[in-house]
Write a protein that holds these residues in place. Structure first.
Motif, PDB file in Angstrom:
ATOM      1  N   HIS A 190      -6.930  20.715  41.287  1.00  0.00           N
ATOM      2  CA  HIS A 190      -7.859  19.987  40.435  1.00  0.00           C
ATOM      3  C   HIS A 190      -8.515  20.975  39.484  1.00  0.00           C
ATOM      4  N   THR A 191      -9.310  20.475  38.544  1.00  0.00           N
ATOM      5  CA  THR A 191     -10.091  21.333  37.664  1.00  0.00           C
ATOM      6  C   THR A 191     -11.562  20.955  37.774  1.00  0.00           C
ATOM      7  N   CYS A 192     -12.390  21.669  37.029  1.00  0.00           N
ATOM      8  CA  CYS A 192     -13.844  21.467  37.079  1.00  0.00           C
ATOM      9  C   CYS A 192     -14.310  20.307  36.213  1.00  0.00           C
ATOM     10  N   GLU A 193     -13.372  19.538  35.597  1.00  0.00           N
ATOM     11  CA  GLU A 193     -13.794  18.493  34.656  1.00  0.00           C
ATOM     12  C   GLU A 193     -14.151  17.170  35.321  1.00  0.00           C
ATOM     13  N   GLY A 194     -13.962  17.058  36.652  1.00  0.00           N
ATOM     14  CA  GLY A 194     -14.395  15.862  37.350  1.00  0.00           C
ATOM     15  C   GLY A 194     -13.645  14.609  36.943  1.00  0.00           C
ATOM     16  N   TYR A 199      -9.131   8.203  37.474  1.00  0.00           N
ATOM     17  CA  TYR A 199      -8.298   9.295  37.964  1.00  0.00           C
ATOM     18  C   TYR A 199      -7.926   9.094  39.432  1.00  0.00           C
ATOM     19  N   ILE A 200      -6.733   9.503  39.790  1.00  0.00           N
ATOM     20  CA  ILE A 200      -6.375   9.607  41.208  1.00  0.00           C
ATOM     21  C   ILE A 200      -7.146  10.780  41.785  1.00  0.00           C
ATOM     22  N   ASN A 201      -7.750  10.569  42.937  1.00  0.00           N
ATOM     23  CA  ASN A 201      -8.665  11.572  43.485  1.00  0.00           C
ATOM     24  C   ASN A 201      -8.244  11.983  44.896  1.00  0.00           C
ATOM     25  N   ASP A 202      -7.063  12.554  45.018  1.00  0.00           N
ATOM     26  CA  ASP A 202      -6.592  13.021  46.323  1.00  0.00           C
ATOM     27  C   ASP A 202      -7.305  14.289  46.773  1.00  0.00           C
ATOM     28  N   THR A 203      -8.082  14.885  45.890  1.00  0.00           N
ATOM     29  CA  THR A 203      -8.734  16.169  46.186  1.00  0.00           C
ATOM     30  C   THR A 203     -10.201  16.024  46.578  1.00  0.00           C
TER      31      THR A 203
END
Length: 694
Positions: A274-278, A305-309
């Motif tokens: 993932h990145t820091c852009e949320g 967004y898909i949020n598997d993280t």
């Protein structure tokens, strides 16, 4: 002549800003942009001096060459295209964007509402559009020449079976060490006192928490806290500026060279999932503004967004240019910084396709065939929070994996939980149920009893409950079940019996870790009893809570850990690639593993099912199938006793041999001594005997 008039077409590869001695080639990927503008800034970063539209597009790479642009030039990008979140596009040319391939950044974003592509507080939320310029609040990219005179640097190239990994934080390890005062970041890490500590301890590799440029989350800054651990990546090629005392890439290279000269490998904890852009309500720093629909995995509605993280977004490894970025980043750190391996945060995410986790995914296949990356260590954190995300044991070779089953089994055995004897037996022999397949070695299991995420070892023996109040989340964050014990007192105590019992428990768990098949990983500070005062989620504690407390180091514990590591190195039986399965060996017809009861009888099925069993005894040899030339020692007898004192009957030694005691956690300073037929085994202790010629 203006810069625009001197602009040449340049090249589409490599991506990023590449100085060739005369000028700089700029190349950046965007599949859906309509126009890409290069922005140049004054040396202090405050004034945007030029905006230059990149003239060429090869496929989806925009590029141009500017003669005379040298290292030190500050730059960024603005991407023009559709702002249509409902279709996955979030272009906003008012926002200055970080080059994903930037080699260095001038600092960190300064939080302001202008950093968002939408108007913060607007009734339409992220469907609104913000026209403010974000450049005054953004760090700038720096054109760099990363060349470095490496001299005769040679990577230690330690085999996994010889490795002892030490997980540490660049700042946390060094900030309070008395020998690093006046130094910080990588210069402190490379200092003589730190190298002395690591070499005296005997570790072979240091695994650093994220050093890629990262962001302090806005909600943390608002509370006066910082993103201490660094799991919010802004740039995958740039070291975080907070670790560069003089702002030079060579500080990292110098540290790696110094560690190599001490025989210590450098492994980076990397966050490509993932990145820091949320999520859709997050800021626009780089990837969202360059090509949101390509860089991220989007939900069916394309807006979300898909949020598997669990961090709001998931990097889209299915896109070839996104995978290329990750592969280029990994190779860059190996070739330019000579790092020796990577630990992949939430690695299950990197193996996800539209059908779920796939051990044969394109990313894993790319890693396994890459001529640069196949020569370094690859370690997976084998889970994420998405569907089917727990994948311990499922990764393809040559991956090794963090083994949380080992952590939980060891903690619960020493806490005295029921039915833990078979669990511990499985863990100390390499967790074969998880890893003995597909030709994987026993070293694929990276064994740990603690890590940065959770209690330190001192706190595992001092607290039952988490104490994360300083995080500002009403003590709701962090693990609720820590398989820990406090010996009747929560936190610090002056009771000598409690202090002694806690120290013994720590020695027992450390001994278990270093006497197990697999690859041991030690959390920095556990060797001398470092505490985080019960905080088991110190991700935002860039202070005395998160930093190692060298002033109160338990030197006797540190000496004991040195002894354990030295013993492990001296005995090949403890660090085998082959699994022990109680199979007869061709060399002598003796089985490679026997399980004994304390009365000298072999374990039965009923013994393994005995919920009250707290003693297991393992007689180990070199594994069946080990070549004759590798048969370098006879046998070890390792005893783990989580119960009271017992009379231990030793296995009968062959004629002309006898058992010699080498390790006794109840008597950590005691030397070697021959063992008789029966040995008094102290309660709550580990004993190790070596079969030696009489």
């Amino acid at each position: 002549m203006t810069l625009s008039s001197s602009l040449a077409p340049g090249l589409a590869a490599p991506l990023g800003a590449r100085f060739d001695g005369d000028g700089t080639n700029f190349a950046v990927f965007s599949q859906h942009a309509r126009q890409m503008t290069l922005c140049l800034f004054s040396p202090d970063g405050r004034t945007e001096t030029d905006r230059i539209v990149l003239p060429e597009r090869d496929g989806d790479v925009w590029h141009g060459y500017l003669p005379g642009i040298r290292p030190g030039q500050l730059y960024g990008y603005r991407a023009d295209g559709p702002y249509a979140p409902e279709h996955g596009h979030r272009f906003n040319a008012n926002k200055l964007l970080i080059d994903p391939y930037a080699k260095r950044l001038t600092g960190h974003p300064r939080w302001h509402d202008a950093l968002y592509g939408y108007t913060v507080g607007h009734k339409d939320e992220d469907l609104s559009f913000d026209t403010r310029d974000s450049a005054p609040f953004m760090p700038k990219c720096v054109v760099e020449d990363p060349s470095f005179s490496w001299g005769d640097d040679v990577p230690p190239a330690k085999p996994m079976e010889e490795s002892v990994i030490y997980e540490a934080h660049v700042k946390g390890l060094t900030a309070q060490h008395p020998g690093t005062q006046g130094l910080s970041g990588f210069l402190a890490l490379a200092s003589e006192p730190m190298l002395d500590h690591l070499t005296c301890l005997g570790v072979t590799a240091i695994e650093l928490l994220p050093i890629h440029a990262f962001v302090d989350d806005r909600f943390l800054v608002d509370k006066g806290l910082r993103n201490y651990w660094g799991y919010q990546t802004l740039g995958f090629f740039a070291p975080d500026p907070r670790y560069l005392s003089e702002g030079r890439l060579r500080e990292v290279q110098h540290a790696v060279a110094r560690l190599h000269s001490a025989g210590i490998e450098v492994i980076l904890d990397v966050v490509y999932n993932h990145t820091c852009e949320g999520d859709q309500m997050g800021p626009t720093f780089a990837y969202k503004g360059l090509d949101n629909a390509s860089y991220y995995r989007l939900a069916e509605d394309r807006r979300h967004y898909i949020n598997d993280t669990g961090t709001g977004n998931t990097v889209n490894m299915d896109h070839p240019m996104v995978m290329r970025m990750v592969m280029d980043s990994l190779r860059y750190w190996v070739e330019t910084f000579h790092v020796d391996g990577f630990r992949f945060d939430l690695c299950a995410t990197l193996g996800r396709t539209s059908a779920g986790f796939d051990p044969g995914s394109a990313f894993f296949d790319a890693l396994r065939q890459d001529p640069v990356l196949t020569r370094v260590k690859l370690i997976a954190e084998p889970w994420d929070i998405g569907p089917g995300g727990y994948q311990v044991g499922a990764f393809p070779p040559p991956f090794s994996e963090w083994n949380d089953k080992y952590r939980d089994g060891v903690r619960r055995f020493w806490r005295g939980d029921d039915l833990m004897a078979p669990e511990l037996a499985n863990r100390i022999t390499g967790s074969a149920q998880q890893f003995d397949h597909s030709g994987r070695p026993a070293t694929a299991s990276v064994n740990l009893v603690t890590a940065h995420d959770g209690f330190t070892l001192a706190d595992v023996t001092s607290y039952v409950e988490r104490h994360n109040e300083a995080n500002g989340e009403d003590n709701r964050d962090g693990h609720g079940d820590n398989a820990s014990a406090n010996f009747g007192v929560e936190g610090p105590t002056d009771d000598p019996e409690v202090i002694a019992a806690r120290a013994l428990r720590r020695r027992n768990m450390l001994a278990t870790l270093l006497l197990s098949q697999g690859t041991p990983m030690l959390l920095a500070g556990d060797e001398f009893g470092n505490s985080q005062h019960g905080n088991n989620n110190a991700y935002c504690q860039d202070n005395e809570i998160g930093w190692l407390d060298w002033a109160n180091a338990d030197c006797e514990m540190m000496l004991f850990v040195q002894k354990l590591i030295a013993f492990r190195k001296a005995h090949p039986i403890l660090r085998q690639k082959r699994f022990l399965h109680s199979r007869e060996r061709i060399v002598d017809g003796i089985e490679d593993l026997f399980w004994w009861r304390e009365d000298g009888e072999q374990m039965t099925d009923a013994d393994w099912l005995d919920a009250d069993r707290q003693v297991i005894c393992a007689e180990m040899r070199m594994a069946s199938g080990t070549p004759r030339y590798a048969q370098r020692e006879e046998a070890l007898f390792v005893v783990f006793n989580a119960g009271g004192e017992v009379a231990l009957t030793m296995p009968a030694p062959p004629e002309g041999w006898h058992w010699v005691s080498h390790i006794d956690t109840a008597r950590p300073k005691h030397g070697t001594e021959p063992a008789g037929d029966t040995v008094a085994l102290a309660g709550a202790s580990v004993r190790v005997f070596v079969l030696e010629a009489a």
